[in-house]
Write an enzyme that holds these catalytic residues in place. Structure first.
Site, PDB file in Angstrom:
ATOM      1  N   ARG A   1       0.841  -1.202   0.000  1.00 57.01           N
ATOM      2  CA  ARG A   1       0.000   0.000   0.000  1.00 57.01           C
ATOM      3  C   ARG A   1       0.871   1.245   0.000  1.00 57.01           C
ATOM      4  O   ARG A   1       1.833   1.338   0.755  1.00 57.01           O
ATOM      5  CB  ARG A   1      -0.904  -0.022   1.234  1.00 57.01           C
ATOM      6  CG  ARG A   1      -1.796  -1.257   1.198  1.00 57.01           C
ATOM      7  CD  ARG A   1      -2.848  -1.273   2.257  1.00 57.01           C
ATOM      8  NE  ARG A   1      -3.632  -2.502   2.084  1.00 57.01           N
ATOM      9  CZ  ARG A   1      -4.640  -2.866   2.875  1.00 57.01           C
ATOM     10  NH1 ARG A   1      -4.993  -2.077   3.886  1.00 57.01           N
ATOM     11  NH2 ARG A   1      -5.293  -3.976   2.640  1.00 57.01           N
TER      12      ARG A   1
ATOM     13  N   GLU B   1      -7.767  -0.688  14.248  1.00 58.17           N
ATOM     14  CA  GLU B   1      -8.346  -1.689  13.353  1.00 58.17           C
ATOM     15  C   GLU B   1      -7.378  -2.854  13.117  1.00 58.17           C
ATOM     16  O   GLU B   1      -6.233  -2.655  12.748  1.00 58.17           O
ATOM     17  CB  GLU B   1      -8.685  -1.041  12.008  1.00 58.17           C
ATOM     18  CG  GLU B   1      -9.270  -2.029  11.018  1.00 58.17           C
ATOM     19  CD  GLU B   1      -9.473  -1.413   9.626  1.00 58.17           C
ATOM     20  OE1 GLU B   1      -9.847  -0.230   9.543  1.00 58.17           O
ATOM     21  OE2 GLU B   1      -9.248  -2.133   8.637  1.00 58.17           O
TER      22      GLU B   1
ATOM     23  N   ARG C   1       0.110  -6.407  11.419  1.00 53.95           N
ATOM     24  CA  ARG C   1      -0.263  -5.409  12.419  1.00 53.95           C
ATOM     25  C   ARG C   1      -0.675  -6.049  13.753  1.00 53.95           C
ATOM     26  O   ARG C   1      -0.595  -5.410  14.799  1.00 53.95           O
ATOM     27  CB  ARG C   1      -1.411  -4.546  11.886  1.00 53.95           C
ATOM     28  CG  ARG C   1      -1.762  -3.395  12.804  1.00 53.95           C
ATOM     29  CD  ARG C   1      -2.987  -2.649  12.341  1.00 53.95           C
ATOM     30  NE  ARG C   1      -2.663  -1.555  11.428  1.00 53.95           N
ATOM     31  CZ  ARG C   1      -3.574  -0.732  10.917  1.00 53.95           C
ATOM     32  NH1 ARG C   1      -4.855  -0.888  11.232  1.00 53.95           N
ATOM     33  NH2 ARG C   1      -3.223   0.231  10.091  1.00 53.95           N
TER      34      ARG C   1
END
Length: 423
Positions: free
Chosen positions: A261, A348, A387
RNA sequence: GGAGAGUUGACCGAGCGGCCGAAGGUGACAGUCUUGAAAACUGUUGAGGGCAACCCCCUCCGCGGGUUCGAAUCCCGCACUCUCCGCCA
């Protein structure tokens, strides 16, 4: 792509959807007008073409003078057909582009509004009271550096900002999380897949990622290939142009891939550590289901994500994302957010979307029904990413800088129960 | 990187520039026959779109252009698959 029939028969539904998303409702009327033009242009072309074909048959039979006369007439007609076809094609393209610009229609119950208008569905687990435990909270990078698990400096040296090395126990920890995720997915009927991370423009476009957020995507110009930000792209592309048999239930895949990304719009955000990076790994669930089963499948995805979070003993909440924050393909999206002690906020870690028939319609993925074929529904959701290391290190940190390892990960770490700092 | 061969319906596989959406076969489905099944025979069996809908009509033979009154068939470009050679692992 939304269903044109819905837009024609029930334009107000689409207008309401546009408003809920914060998009322009007037495109509905533009689409209707463009579709009208498309159909009339098409009808004109088709009748001219039918005439041409009929005359062509006569030409084939005719002889001599008769043939010469016919040829003269058909020549004119050929010109006409050609220009009518060009018009019809142009009208088709124009209408299609407009329709493609419309986002999926949110499921009933989705909150209206933007990123901050989500509804909290529930909280599970309780964040630790570190003060009461006498633990001075360190952020994941400090802990990770203590464990010699994360090396940002060398990541930057080699590749630039937002790149990193996972070293030693850090690398093992990522593999452990992803393997545990893969294992859970497989137990729940998802077929393991390792997917391509470079895809052709048609695939990227078909999955709906080349819309407003095209800036987020790496593109290799020389090769005309896009680097995928999630294996969802490859998994959605997998059955492109196919007619599926869903009589035995949804087709379920668990994709493991690197994700890329650009993080173009997020300069300055989450700059420390590995929360927001250009490259990471992810295990993603993906299903092709009958539209009637899509919501149930979506619920199953959420439940699976929660099972993973619970297995890692992480406190989290579930949010029901507002319409304006859905992404163009999704009709509903639930995010699971793990507690981030160092920032005292929710972060998130999973996201699951029900795309209903939106993606499948673009990609032409159907199933055979009583009266012909109809598009299937697609559902995607995260069960593990790089993450998660962040949440794991922070929530399970101890006063001495060591980190508790939940039992579910231990088999993948040679039985380790605690990660201890390197002196 | 060089040379060659190929890409046709769920699958295999024909296809002369003019009723070719496409022969034939396999598979699937239905029927006849049979106590039942198999075999045999007969029939049905692609997708997308236009029309309120039927009839009907249009589009689609890897993708995009071109030639032609007319293209699955001829020409050009691209993608992909396979074979051989070279190169790198």
């Amino acid at each position: 792509m939304i269903d044109l029939a819905v837009l024609r028969n029930d334009p107000d539904v689409v207008r309401a959807s546009q408003i809920a998303r914060g998009d322009d409702p007037s495109v509905v009327d533009q689409v209707l007008a463009a579709d009208e033009r498309r159909r009339s242009a098409l009808t004109e072309f088709e009748s001219a073409r039918a005439e041409q074909k009929a005359m062509g048959r006569d030409v084939a039979k005719a002889q001599g003078d008769e043939k010469a006369a016919l040829l003269a007439r058909t020549k004119e007609l050929a010109e006409k057909v050609k220009s009518l076809q060009a018009e019809a094609d142009a009208a088709e393209t124009a209408a299609r582009e407009l329709v493609m610009g419309i986002g999926n229609i949110p499921e009933p119950g989705v909150p209206a509004g933007g990123p901050d208008d989500f509804a909290v569905v529930k909280h599970v687990g309780t964040p630790r009271d570190f003060a009461a435990e006498g633990v001075t909270v360190q952020d994941h990078l400090a802990i990770g550096e203590g464990l010699r698990a994360i090396d940002m400096e060398r990541g930057a040296k080699v590749s630039g900002a937002r790149f990193y090395f996972l070293t030693g126990i850090g690398a093992r920890l990522e593999l452990a999380i992803l393997n545990a995720a893969m294992n859970l997915a497989q137990e729940r009927g998802f077929s393991p897949m390792i997917t391509p991370t470079l895809v052709r423009p048609e695939t990227m476009r078909g999955t709906g990622f080349l819309g407003k957020h095209a800036d987020e995507i790496y593109y290799l110009e020389k090769d005309e290939l896009y680097l995928t930000g999630t294996s969802e792209v490859a998994l959605a592309g997998y059955h492109t142009d196919e007619i599926l048999d869903l009589s035995d239930g949804p087709l379920r895949y668990a994709g493991w891939s690197a994700c890329y990304r650009r993080e173009a719009g997020s300069a300055g955000r989450d700059t420390r550590g590995i929360i927001r990076v250009h490259q990471f790994h992810k295990v993603e669930m993906f299903s092709y289901a009958r539209p009637a089963d899509a919501a149930a499948e979506h619920a199953r995805f959420l439940e699976t994500e929660e099972a993973m979070l619970q297995a890692l003993e992480l406190p989290y909440r579930v949010i029901d994302t507002a319409a304006g924050d859905l992404g163009s393909s999704a009709a509903r999206k639930f995010d699971c957010e793990a507690w981030l002690p160092s920032q005292e906020r929710w972060m998130e870690v999973t996201s699951t979307s029900n795309c209903t028939t939106f993606q499948a319609r673009r990609l032409s993925i159907r199933e055979r029904g009583e009266q012909g074929t109809s598009p299937v529904a697609t559902i995607n959701g995260t069960i593990g990413t790089t993450r998660w290391i962040v949440a794991l290190l922070e929530n399970h940190q101890q006063a001495d800088g060591s980190v508790y390892v939940p039992p579910v990960l231990r088999p993948y770490l040679g039985g380790l129960e605690v990660l201890t700092p390197v002196a």
